[in-house]
Enzyme design. Structure first.
Site, PDB file in Angstrom:
ATOM      1  CE  LYS A   1      -6.432 -50.336 -17.288  1.00 41.26           C
ATOM      2  NZ  LYS A   1      -6.948 -50.565 -18.621  1.00 41.26           N
TER       3      LYS A   1
ATOM      4  CD  GLU B   1     -10.828 -56.059 -16.687  1.00 44.98           C
ATOM      5  OE1 GLU B   1     -11.227 -54.951 -16.316  1.00 44.98           O
ATOM      6  OE2 GLU B   1      -9.632 -56.315 -16.855  1.00 44.98           O
TER       7      GLU B   1
HETATM    8  P1  PGA Z   1     -11.266 -49.354 -18.573  1.00 47.20           P
HETATM    9  O1  PGA Z   1     -10.211 -50.457 -18.038  1.00 47.20           O
HETATM   10  O2  PGA Z   1     -12.298 -49.194 -17.470  1.00 47.20           O
HETATM   11  O3  PGA Z   1     -10.454 -48.115 -18.787  1.00 47.20           O
HETATM   12  O4  PGA Z   1     -11.874 -49.887 -19.818  1.00 47.20           O
HETATM   13  C1  PGA Z   1     -10.645 -51.569 -17.303  1.00 47.20           C
HETATM   14  C2  PGA Z   1      -9.483 -52.460 -16.989  1.00 47.20           C
HETATM   15  O5  PGA Z   1      -8.552 -52.570 -17.787  1.00 47.20           O
HETATM   16  O6  PGA Z   1      -9.451 -53.089 -15.907  1.00 47.20           O
END
Ligand code: PGA
Length: 248
Positions: A11, A169
Site C-alpha cells: 500500500k 478479499e
Molecule cells: P491486510 O490487507 O492484510 O492488512 O488486511 C490486505 C489487502 O488489502 O490486500
C-alpha cells in the site's frame, strides 16, 4: 504440494530506501521458503526502480505494482501505464483493490480495462474482488463476488483468463484483524472457480488480515492458492514467516 503465491501489498508504505532495506533483511530468509511458494512484492511506484535493481538475478521474488492505467499512454495526469511498469521488470499488478474502488473511484468497467491492459503488456493482473459487510449481511456475497469477477474478465479469451490471478478479499476483513473463516472463504472461491469459465487452473488468493498464524488455515483449503497480504507484509521477518507457514 500445490503451487502457492504469497503477495505482499505494501500500500502507501515505504520510501525507496525503506524498500531496499526491507529486501536486505528479507533476502537471507528466501532460501528457507519452500520452492513451491512464489513471492511477490507489490511496492509503491516510487520504490519500483530501486527494488528492480536490488532484485536483479533474484529468481524467487517477483516485483509487483498496486495499480495500472488502462491506456498505454495519454493525457492522464498522475497515472502509470503498463509499459512503464514492464520497463522496470514488474511482473504482477494488483487491479481492483477495494481501496482503489473506494477512494479512487475504480469501477467494474475500469477494472476490466486495467486487467486487459496488464495482460496485453505481459503483466499478470491480480484481480481483487470482495464484498462489503453490508453485502455479506444481506447474504449477497456470492452473487456480488461473481459479478465483480465476471465484469473484470469480460471480453477476455480463455487463454487470457488463464493468465490471471484472482484475489478474494472481503472488504470487512481488510486491515481489521477480523479475518474471514477459512472454510467460508474457500467455499466462496470454489463457487467462483466453478462458475466462471477459464478459472479452472487460475491461482486464487485470499486477502484480509492474513498473518503467519492463520495463512496455513487458508492454504489448506482446496481452492485457496496463497495470500494477498497487507499489514503482515511490511516487516521482512514476519513476511518470511508467513511465506514459510503458507506451506504447512
Ligand atoms: P491486510 O490487507 O492484510 O492488512 O488486511 C490486505 C489487502 O488489502 O490486500
Amino acid at each position: 504440494m500445490k503451487r502457492l503465491i504469497c503477495a505482499g501489498n505494501w500500500k502507501m508504505h515505504k520510501t525507496a530506501r525503506e524498500a531496499v532495506d526491507f529486501f536486505a533483511r528479507f533476502a537471507p530468509h528466501v532460501a528457507n521458503i519452500p520452492q513451491d511458494v512464489a513471492i511477490v512484492l507489490c511496492a509503491p511506484f516510487t520504490s519500483i526502480p530501486a527494488l528492480s535493481r536490488t532484485l536483479t538475478g533474484e529468481t524467487r521474488v517477483f516485483l509487483g505494482a498496486q495499480d495500472v492505467h488502462w491506456d498505454r499512454s495519454g493525457a492522464f495526469t498522475g497515472a502509470i501505464a503498463a509499459p512503464m511498469l514492464r520497463e522496470f521488470g514488474v511482473r504482477y499488478v494488483i487491479v481492483g483493490h477495494s481501496e482503489r474502488r473506494r477512494y479512487f473511484a475504480d469501477t467494474d468497467e475500469t477494472v476490466r480495462m486495467k486487467t486487459a491492459a496488464a495482460l496485453e503488456e505481459g503483466l499478470t493482473p491480480i484481480v481483487a474482488v470482495g464484498e462489503t459487510l453490508a453485502i455479506r449481511e444481506a447474504e449477497q456475497t456470492e452473487q456480488h463476488v461473481l459479478a465483480q469477477t465476471r465484469a473484470a474478465l469480460d471480453g477476455l479469451d480463455q487463454n487470457a483468463v488463464a493468465r490471471v490471478v484472482l484475489a478474494y478479499e472481503p472488504v470487512w476483513a481488510i486491515g481489521t484483524g477480523r479475518n474471514c473463516d477459512p472454510r467460508e472463504a474457500g467455499a466462496v472461491m470454489a463457487k467462483i472457480r466453478a462458475a466462471v469459465r477459464g478459472l479452472e487452473n487460475v491461482p486464487i488468493l485470499y486477502g484480509g488480515s492474513v498473518t503467519a498464524k492463520n495463512i496455513g488455515e487458508y492454504t489448506a483449503q482446496e481452492h485457496i492458492d496463497g495470500g494477498l497480504v497487507g499489514g503482515a507484509s511490511l516487516d521482512p521477518d514476519e513476511f518470511a514467516n508467513l511465506c514459510r507457514a503458507a506451506c504447512r
